[in-house]
Design a protein around this motif. Sequence first.
Motif, PDB file in Angstrom:
ATOM      1  N   PHE A 154      10.117   0.749  -0.806  1.00 52.87           N
ATOM      2  CA  PHE A 154       9.406   0.293  -2.000  1.00 52.87           C
ATOM      3  C   PHE A 154       9.978   0.869  -3.286  1.00 52.87           C
ATOM      4  N   TYR A 198       4.826  -5.092   1.968  1.00 54.05           N
ATOM      5  CA  TYR A 198       3.822  -4.032   1.803  1.00 54.05           C
ATOM      6  C   TYR A 198       2.714  -4.212   2.833  1.00 54.05           C
ATOM      7  N   TRP A 243      12.294  -1.985  -3.758  1.00 54.01           N
ATOM      8  CA  TRP A 243      11.555  -3.103  -4.355  1.00 54.01           C
ATOM      9  C   TRP A 243      11.398  -2.900  -5.870  1.00 54.01           C
TER      10      TRP A 243
END
Length: 435
Positions: free
Chosen positions: A134, A425, A137
Amino acid sequence: MERTLINKIPNLIKETVLLKGWVESKRDMGKITFIDLRDRSGKIQCVGYQMFSDVTIESVIEIRGEIKARPEKMINAESETGMVEVEVKEYKLLSRAEALPIQVNEIGMNETEVDKRMDYRWIDLRKDKNLLIFKVWRLFEKAAREYFDKNDYLQIHSPKIIGSPSESGSEVFEVKYFDRKAYLAQSPQFYKQMAMASGFEKVFEFGPVFRAEKSMTVRHSTEFTGMDLEISYIDSFRDVMKVEEDILVHIITRLKEELGEEIEKHFGIDLVIPTQPFPSMTIAEMKEVLAKLGISSEKEGDLSSEEEKAIGEYAKKEFNHDFIFATDYPEADRAFYHMRSGDGKFSQSADLIMNGLEITTLAQREHRYEILKNQALERGMDIDKIQFYLDFFKYGCPPHGGFGFGPSRFIMKLLGLPSIREASYVFRNPKRLNP
């Protein structure tokens, strides 16, 4: 006292700090207990004397202590907790963890199977490598926005509840909208084209995409975040190909600069910045290559997952490239709103394949009202249901094109993840609605 993040500690030797985080491991040595404390920035070893009896693995605690250099004999090359440690003066148990249903620290263990990890996703996400996903991301979106800002794109937020399906297929979620039917958007396609008819010229969007696909493969999900863009005054769909190349080169360059070392550490991948132009082959040429490899084709105008994988391997071997465009699809196998070639046989579009997986469909759109309407009629579409869309082109609209991009597929391939679930997620497929 203000909290200190663990990654700031090496510069604070002999200072007293306040730390807050998760107990990743605990080692009792009689009167002395060692714990490894983890926060979003890193890990640190903490040493306590006659304390931590009520602390369990993955409990959340607060520690006040003095930073000290670790004894040299306690440091090794594999140490994740660094060259310093915290001598604990006092601590507070903020939240005690019960026995874990899945493990966070699985070093030396077989990783828990993916469905169970998805059941306890909030625990699974505590792992270092998942935190890194993440971070990727975040930087992906940041780098994309850097490109869009530099090149004068406007951001739009298109509606996700729409009155007519945004693609010609049937893979839509129908919802009750007061006294009539509505649908969850399969893409922002119609509305980013509306922006072209509005004179915005260059637009992008990050937003949710809903696909009622019953597929249970490693590459499909029923809800994901998409990146879309549309640009005006193009001469060809190849102009859109060039834009996508530029964006990807910028994004991967930024990922390598900021996260390259972490990615190599956790995933064993040395990011390679792709050269331009990306290789390109027609779908017919790809089918010839596949036939020579002994891979049968299910459909003339499309590639199966097996075919995509083989083409990815071919691109790596033949061009030393992780990306390859597939062009010249038969018009019957593409969306009705794609512009067609002069002879009407081919769609002015392309798919981008990354390491054996399609991550993008791009095209020049048909912007001429009568031609677009006729193409819809040829497909047997109900014109009344899409008249609002067709009206965008009645009053002048420049030539334009764009693409929809799946960041989760890109990140899956970039990091060598086994499934799109790992890059999501919270994952959704036909059987998963929780957590």
